[in-house]
Design a protein around this motif. Structure first.
Motif, PDB file in Angstrom:
ATOM      1  N   GLY A   1       0.816  -1.209   0.000  1.00 17.68           N
ATOM      2  CA  GLY A   1       0.000   0.000   0.000  1.00 17.68           C
ATOM      3  C   GLY A   1       0.849   1.258   0.000  1.00 17.68           C
ATOM      4  N   ASN A   2       0.175   2.382  -0.176  1.00 20.36           N
ATOM      5  CA  ASN A   2       0.858   3.679  -0.195  1.00 20.36           C
ATOM      6  C   ASN A   2       0.422   4.597   0.935  1.00 20.36           C
ATOM      7  N   ASN A   3      -0.737   4.342   1.519  1.00 16.36           N
ATOM      8  CA  ASN A   3      -1.249   5.211   2.576  1.00 16.36           C
ATOM      9  C   ASN A   3      -1.282   4.444   3.886  1.00 16.36           C
ATOM     10  N   TYR A   4      -0.439   4.883   4.814  1.00 17.67           N
ATOM     11  CA  TYR A   4      -0.390   4.255   6.125  1.00 17.67           C
ATOM     12  C   TYR A   4       0.183   5.253   7.115  1.00 17.67           C
TER      13      TYR A   4
ATOM     14  N   PHE B   1      -4.323  -1.597  12.566  1.00 16.11           N
ATOM     15  CA  PHE B   1      -4.688  -2.575  11.545  1.00 16.11           C
ATOM     16  C   PHE B   1      -5.702  -2.016  10.548  1.00 16.11           C
ATOM     17  N   SER B   2      -6.611  -1.154  11.010  1.00 12.66           N
ATOM     18  CA  SER B   2      -7.615  -0.590  10.105  1.00 12.66           C
ATOM     19  C   SER B   2      -6.970   0.297   9.045  1.00 12.66           C
TER      20      SER B   2
ATOM     21  N   ASP C   1      -6.699   0.280   2.769  1.00 19.97           N
ATOM     22  CA  ASP C   1      -6.389   0.697   1.396  1.00 19.97           C
ATOM     23  C   ASP C   1      -5.312  -0.167   0.751  1.00 19.97           C
ATOM     24  N   PHE C   2      -4.796  -1.139   1.475  1.00 20.34           N
ATOM     25  CA  PHE C   2      -3.730  -1.988   0.949  1.00 20.34           C
ATOM     26  C   PHE C   2      -4.299  -3.029  -0.013  1.00 20.34           C
TER      27      PHE C   2
ATOM     28  N   TYR D   1       4.744   0.786   1.132  1.00 20.62           N
ATOM     29  CA  TYR D   1       4.769  -0.094   2.298  1.00 20.62           C
ATOM     30  C   TYR D   1       4.438  -1.534   1.908  1.00 20.62           C
ATOM     31  N   LEU D   2       4.997  -2.474   2.652  1.00 20.99           N
ATOM     32  CA  LEU D   2       4.647  -3.882   2.536  1.00 20.99           C
ATOM     33  C   LEU D   2       4.262  -4.353   3.932  1.00 20.99           C
ATOM     34  N   ALA D   3       3.131  -5.052   4.030  1.00 23.16           N
ATOM     35  CA  ALA D   3       2.655  -5.544   5.327  1.00 23.16           C
ATOM     36  C   ALA D   3       2.554  -7.057   5.304  1.00 23.16           C
TER      37      ALA D   3
END
Length: 195
Positions: A103-106, A113-114, A118-119, A144-146
């Protein structure tokens, strides 16, 4: 003609150098102990999951998650290294599994976790696949990578979830890489016309 050949050689060497510098490792981690992680083997130290693979690891926790940052945007593929003692080529005796998201927005540092809503879910990876570095391929440019532990869904004996040694991604090529390629192609064409 010598100038064109020299320009071509410099362009190709520079391009090769940029191509080899493509892999980057996680530089920061948003993680917290969800209560399922003990301190044995320093597995509760988030810094163990940063940098290149070294055998040191962070457990993300049974049902837990961790978000990784790389200092710049990335594309294409990721390699994930997991540590399970006594695993070898088959971790069937102690299976662990994680979902892989990008994702890009975090809100980095929030460990919310919420915030992963957007991921994009890329797929799942097991400790057998990631032992020695398992690959995940994807499209797009990301920040980002989760990893989200889902070991409990596979009847695992794990009490602390997926153990991350390192994560690498491919950096977005820098504009000068394309300029160097263009110069090399122009020099090659000019050299052919000169013959």
């Amino acid at each position: 003609m010598k100038l064109l050949k020299g320009l071509l050689a410099i362009s190709l060497l520079s391009l090769a150098a940029h191509a080899n510098a493509g892999a980057i490792y996680a530089t920061d981690i948003d993680w917290q102990n969800n209560g399922t992680i003990g301190g044995t083997n320093d597995r509760d130290n988030p810094a163990n999951a940063l940098g290149s693979p070294d055998g040191e690891f962070t457990a993300i926790g049974l049902g837990g998650f961790a978000v990784f940052e790389f200092g710049e945007t990335f594309i294409g593929s990721s390699s994930i290294w997991e540590v399970t003692f006594g695993c070898g080529n088959d971790c069937g005796h102690y299976p662990e599994k994680a979902q892989v998201w990008v994702g890009n927005n975090y809100n980095f540092g929030s460990h919310d976790f919420s915030d992963l809503s957007d991921f994009t879910h890329l797929g799942d990876i097991t400790n057998t696949e990631a032992n020695g570095g398992g690959s995940v391929l994807f499209d797009g440019t990301w920040t980002y990578l989760a990893l989200v532990d889902i070991s409990a869904t596979i009847s695992s004996k794990s009490t602390d979830g997926f153990d991350v040694d390192a994560i690498s991604v491919q950096k977005v090529p820098e504009p000068q890489t394309f300029v160097l390629l263009g110069l090399g192609l122009i020099a090659l064409r000019a050299a052919r016309k000169a013959k």
